[in-house]
Design a protein around this motif. Structure first.
Motif, PDB file in Angstrom:
ATOM      1  N   LEU A 186       0.799  -1.011  -0.248  1.00 51.05           N
ATOM      2  CA  LEU A 186      -0.070  -0.124  -0.108  1.00 51.05           C
ATOM      3  C   LEU A 186       1.212   1.200  -0.351  1.00 51.05           C
ATOM      4  CD1 LEU A 186      -2.933  -1.255   2.367  1.00 51.05           C
ATOM      5  CD2 LEU A 186      -2.945  -0.784  -0.114  1.00 51.05           C
ATOM      6  N   VAL A 187       2.534   1.099   0.817  1.00 54.04           N
ATOM      7  CA  VAL A 187       2.815   2.424   0.972  1.00 54.04           C
ATOM      8  C   VAL A 187       3.699   2.467  -0.331  1.00 54.04           C
ATOM      9  CG1 VAL A 187       4.950   3.095   1.767  1.00 54.04           C
ATOM     10  CG2 VAL A 187       3.504   2.409   3.348  1.00 54.04           C
ATOM     11  N   ASN A 188       3.209   1.028  -1.267  1.00 51.58           N
ATOM     12  CA  ASN A 188       4.466   2.188  -3.022  1.00 51.58           C
ATOM     13  C   ASN A 188       3.190   2.059  -3.886  1.00 51.58           C
ATOM     14  OD1 ASN A 188       7.342   0.624  -2.016  1.00 51.58           O
ATOM     15  ND2 ASN A 188       6.388  -1.040  -2.509  1.00 51.58           N
ATOM     16  N   LEU A 189       2.214   1.815  -3.550  1.00 48.50           N
ATOM     17  CA  LEU A 189       1.201   2.588  -4.313  1.00 48.50           C
ATOM     18  C   LEU A 189       0.703   3.521  -4.615  1.00 48.50           C
ATOM     19  CD1 LEU A 189      -1.346   1.215  -6.396  1.00 48.50           C
ATOM     20  CD2 LEU A 189      -2.433   0.354  -4.202  1.00 48.50           C
ATOM     21  N   PHE A 190       1.052   4.011  -3.637  1.00 53.45           N
ATOM     22  CA  PHE A 190       0.676   5.451  -2.862  1.00 53.45           C
ATOM     23  C   PHE A 190       0.966   5.951  -2.917  1.00 53.45           C
ATOM     24  CE2 PHE A 190      -3.544   3.673  -0.825  1.00 53.45           C
ATOM     25  CZ  PHE A 190      -4.595   3.441  -1.158  1.00 53.45           C
ATOM     26  N   GLY A 191       2.872   5.842  -2.742  1.00 51.99           N
ATOM     27  CA  GLY A 191       3.351   6.953  -3.402  1.00 51.99           C
ATOM     28  C   GLY A 191       4.267   7.858  -1.678  1.00 51.99           C
ATOM     29  N   VAL A 192       4.704   8.730  -1.700  1.00 53.60           N
ATOM     30  CA  VAL A 192       5.211   9.308  -0.324  1.00 53.60           C
ATOM     31  C   VAL A 192       4.351  10.570  -0.459  1.00 53.60           C
ATOM     32  CG1 VAL A 192       7.472  10.596   0.447  1.00 53.60           C
ATOM     33  CG2 VAL A 192       8.013   8.892  -0.984  1.00 53.60           C
TER      34      VAL A 192
ATOM     35  N   HIS B 214       1.308  10.744  -0.673  1.00 49.56           N
ATOM     36  CA  HIS B 214       0.108  10.833  -0.018  1.00 49.56           C
ATOM     37  C   HIS B 214       0.764   8.836   1.042  1.00 49.56           C
ATOM     38  CE1 HIS B 214      -2.361  12.943  -3.119  1.00 49.56           C
ATOM     39  NE2 HIS B 214      -1.498  11.791  -3.978  1.00 49.56           N
ATOM     40  N   ILE B 215       1.782   8.953   1.783  1.00 43.88           N
ATOM     41  CA  ILE B 215       1.903   8.031   2.243  1.00 43.88           C
ATOM     42  C   ILE B 215       1.196   8.045   3.506  1.00 43.88           C
ATOM     43  CG2 ILE B 215       3.093   9.041   3.925  1.00 43.88           C
ATOM     44  CD1 ILE B 215       5.596   6.740   3.352  1.00 43.88           C
ATOM     45  N   GLN B 216       0.596   9.650   3.807  1.00 48.15           N
ATOM     46  CA  GLN B 216      -0.894   9.417   5.011  1.00 48.15           C
ATOM     47  C   GLN B 216      -1.837   7.936   5.034  1.00 48.15           C
ATOM     48  OE1 GLN B 216      -3.146  12.488   6.343  1.00 48.15           O
ATOM     49  NE2 GLN B 216      -1.787  12.506   8.223  1.00 48.15           N
ATOM     50  N   LEU B 217      -2.379   8.438   3.672  1.00 49.54           N
ATOM     51  CA  LEU B 217      -3.570   7.079   3.260  1.00 49.54           C
ATOM     52  C   LEU B 217      -3.522   5.951   3.438  1.00 49.54           C
ATOM     53  CD1 LEU B 217      -4.883   9.574   0.654  1.00 49.54           C
ATOM     54  CD2 LEU B 217      -5.749   9.648   2.831  1.00 49.54           C
ATOM     55  N   ALA B 218      -1.958   5.810   2.693  1.00 50.93           N
ATOM     56  CA  ALA B 218      -1.810   4.534   2.536  1.00 50.93           C
ATOM     57  C   ALA B 218      -2.164   3.560   4.140  1.00 50.93           C
ATOM     58  CB  ALA B 218      -0.459   5.000   2.157  1.00 50.93           C
ATOM     59  N   LEU B 219      -1.199   4.202   5.067  1.00 58.73           N
ATOM     60  CA  LEU B 219      -0.807   4.276   6.371  1.00 58.73           C
ATOM     61  C   LEU B 219      -2.842   3.558   6.808  1.00 58.73           C
ATOM     62  CD1 LEU B 219       1.955   6.181   7.907  1.00 58.73           C
ATOM     63  CD2 LEU B 219       1.876   3.204   7.081  1.00 58.73           C
ATOM     64  N   VAL B 220      -3.124   4.851   7.097  1.00 57.79           N
ATOM     65  CA  VAL B 220      -4.805   4.360   7.128  1.00 57.79           C
ATOM     66  C   VAL B 220      -5.509   3.494   6.619  1.00 57.79           C
ATOM     67  CG1 VAL B 220      -7.303   5.498   6.761  1.00 57.79           C
ATOM     68  CG2 VAL B 220      -5.686   7.065   7.375  1.00 57.79           C
ATOM     69  N   ALA B 221      -4.831   3.135   5.121  1.00 59.38           N
ATOM     70  CA  ALA B 221      -5.468   1.697   4.582  1.00 59.38           C
ATOM     71  C   ALA B 221      -5.486   0.809   4.931  1.00 59.38           C
ATOM     72  CB  ALA B 221      -5.298   1.711   3.047  1.00 59.38           C
ATOM     73  N   VAL B 222      -3.840   0.681   5.622  1.00 58.59           N
ATOM     74  CA  VAL B 222      -2.550  -0.415   6.494  1.00 58.59           C
ATOM     75  C   VAL B 222      -3.925  -0.391   7.642  1.00 58.59           C
ATOM     76  CG1 VAL B 222      -0.915  -0.825   7.518  1.00 58.59           C
ATOM     77  CG2 VAL B 222      -0.817  -0.345   5.645  1.00 58.59           C
ATOM     78  N   GLY B 223      -4.078   0.826   8.344  1.00 57.11           N
ATOM     79  CA  GLY B 223      -4.454   0.412   9.406  1.00 57.11           C
ATOM     80  C   GLY B 223      -6.149  -0.340   9.518  1.00 57.11           C
ATOM     81  N   PHE B 224      -6.507   0.481   8.555  1.00 55.42           N
ATOM     82  CA  PHE B 224      -7.899  -0.700   8.448  1.00 55.42           C
ATOM     83  C   PHE B 224      -8.139  -1.446   7.997  1.00 55.42           C
ATOM     84  CE2 PHE B 224     -12.182  -1.307   5.999  1.00 55.42           C
ATOM     85  CZ  PHE B 224     -12.437  -0.907   6.733  1.00 55.42           C
ATOM     86  N   ILE B 225      -7.318  -2.041   7.176  1.00 52.63           N
ATOM     87  CA  ILE B 225      -7.231  -3.954   6.383  1.00 52.63           C
ATOM     88  C   ILE B 225      -6.147  -4.573   7.420  1.00 52.63           C
ATOM     89  CG2 ILE B 225      -6.275  -5.603   5.005  1.00 52.63           C
ATOM     90  CD1 ILE B 225      -5.902  -3.254   3.068  1.00 52.63           C
ATOM     91  N   ILE B 226      -5.487  -4.052   8.887  1.00 49.53           N
ATOM     92  CA  ILE B 226      -4.930  -5.092   9.469  1.00 49.53           C
ATOM     93  C   ILE B 226      -5.466  -5.176  10.718  1.00 49.53           C
ATOM     94  CG2 ILE B 226      -2.908  -5.092  11.094  1.00 49.53           C
ATOM     95  CD1 ILE B 226      -2.487  -6.335   8.342  1.00 49.53           C
ATOM     96  N   GLY B 227      -7.210  -3.517  11.535  1.00 46.90           N
ATOM     97  CA  GLY B 227      -7.721  -3.707  12.212  1.00 46.90           C
ATOM     98  C   GLY B 227      -8.681  -4.687  12.400  1.00 46.90           C
ATOM     99  N   ILE B 228      -8.976  -5.460  11.635  1.00 50.25           N
ATOM    100  CA  ILE B 228      -9.865  -6.082  11.017  1.00 50.25           C
ATOM    101  C   ILE B 228      -9.968  -7.004  11.601  1.00 50.25           C
ATOM    102  CG2 ILE B 228     -11.638  -7.032   9.181  1.00 50.25           C
ATOM    103  CD1 ILE B 228     -11.321  -5.022   7.539  1.00 50.25           C
TER     104      ILE B 228
END
Length: 436
Positions: free
Chosen positions: A86-92, A94-108
């Protein structure tokens, strides 16, 4: 009502002032409530035992299997793989959005504390690598973890509330997802814009060593395994709501969409995809699963204790009186559930205890009043249980110490974020209530 007030105050004092284990505190308060409410001495123990059994019965499978799945997702490197992709996909940029997506997916699949400890080193590695403000980058990801903890099954509190209110797991999950997205965006990236200049010097102690790339599971495997419980629950709910014709297929989908079966299927798939295919032995996997259950054993006991307290209220008959009083107050029931959870959360600190205690108080009202949507009550209480995290909440101190913040700045960042999540969740529930 005075007895209930005394018991809640006693519970608060035992947990927060006397530092009594919450499970023991619940048992002591349940027995005290039974005595004060006039339950015969010979029946108090039976009432407590019934509450313990009835509460844990439907939940033990879901919570234990969920813990095992989350632990395997973490230790196999699947969580790291999801983060990297996700970090590679969003790029530096939009890295904050990448981490949000990570937190959401991992948080489930992960329980909150496990997810926090797992994700914070990732946050710091990004902060160090790109020289970015730690709180600005990290808080949005943690908001996603918090929302999944309070709103979405298979986390302990929402899962328990689904059973207590006879709600539907899949429908609650769908509504929860609808609320989670705006709550995460507004309380995460949008609110974090005000925190860019907040000083934070994360401790080097919390830098972690990443697993080598050749040891990580594949991208598709990581995503599908972590999200499989959600996929199965949503798919079965969609099918059952769109095709209500009785028959063999309907029975099979109902069986496969039952939460314990969903979690069992997900764990069996993960055992193969993240375990055996990654050259882990069954002995090693058994050790991971044992550790996972150890991690959540106290959560199970706290849930059981809350069930005992609820059962004492029911058996004494006071629950019916409370229900009548609450109904005569003419307060919107969803707002009332949220408010009770928020008050107990502020008093006790624990989101899980706050949600379960509030649910025990309003459960009779929810079950007797067909105008109250039980799925939305689960989410309303879940949102209220996240309100105003402060010094009596372990999450507050985790955030403060990991990010090396002052008490003041922890209030201005962490506490405000949690309160925003709670308020946005309540607003979303009330809006949904107008249409469903």
């Amino acid at each position: 009502m005075l007895v209930i007030l005394i018991c809640i105050v006693l519970l608060i004092l035992l947990v927060s002032w006397a530092k009594v284990n919450p499970f023991l505190a619940f048992l002591m308060v349940s027995i005290t409530a039974g005595l004060l409410l006039g339950i015969p001495l010979t029946k108090i123990t039976a009432s407590v035992q019934k509450g313990l059994g009835d509460t844990l019965g439907p939940l033990a499978i879901i919570i234990c299997l969920g813990a095992m799945l989350g632990k395997l997702v973490a230790t196999s490197g699947a969580a790291q793989k999801i983060a990297e992709v996700l970090v590679n996909l969003f790029g530096v940029k939009h890295i904050q959005l990448a981490l949000v997506a990570v937190g959401f997916i991992i948080g489930i699949p992960l329980f909150y504390n496990t997810g926090f400890v797992l994700m914070v080193p990732l946050i710091f590695s990004v902060v160090y690598k790109y020289k970015l403000p730690a709180v600005y980058i990290g808080l949005p990801m943690l908001s996603a973890l918090s929302v999944t903890h309070g709103f979405l099954p298979p986390h302990p509190s929402p899962t328990t509330l689904v059973g207590m209110f006879h709600a539907d797991m899949g429908t609650t999950l769908l509504y929860g997802l609808a609320l989670a997205i705006p709550a995460i965006i507004l309380a995460g990236p949008v609110f974090a814009q005000t925190l860019k200049k907040m000083p934070s010097a994360p401790l080097d102690t919390f830098r972690s060593e990443d697993m080598p790339a050749d040891k990580l599971p594949g991208t598709a495997t990581s995503f599908l395994t972590a999200l499989l419980p959600v996929i199965l629950l949503m798919a079965s709910t969609f099918y059952l709501n769109s095709n209500k014709t009785p028959g063999r297929m309907h029975d099979i989908i109902t069986f496969l969409g039952d939460a314990p079966i969903v979690m069992l299927i997900s764990l069996l798939v993960a055992t193969f995809t993240l375990g055996l295919r990654q050259k882990k032995t069954m002995t090693a996997l058994g050790g991971i699963y044992t550790d996972a259950v150890k991690d959540i054993s106290m959560i199970l006991l706290i849930i059981a204790g809350a069930g005992a307290f609820k059962q004492v209220l029911v058996d004494s008959g006071i629950n019916n009186e409370i229900t009548s009083l609450l109904q005569s107050s003419h307060m919107q029931p969803l707002v009332l559930g949220w408010l009770l959870a928020a008050i107990i959360r502020i008093s006790l600190g624990s989101a899980t205890v706050a949600g379960l205690t509030a649910a025990g108080i309003v459960s009779t009202m929810v079950l007797k009043d067909p105008t109250i949507n039980p799925n939305l009550m689960v989410l309303s209480i879940g949102a209220g249980s996240l309100a105003c995290s402060h010094v009596n909440d372990g999450g507050f101190w985790l955030f403060k110490e990991y990010f090396n913040l002052s008490i003041k700045n922890t209030f201005l960042s962490w506490t405000v974020m949690e309160t925003l999540v709670a308020l946005i969740g309540l607003g979303g529930v009330l809006i949904l209530n107008m249409f469903v």
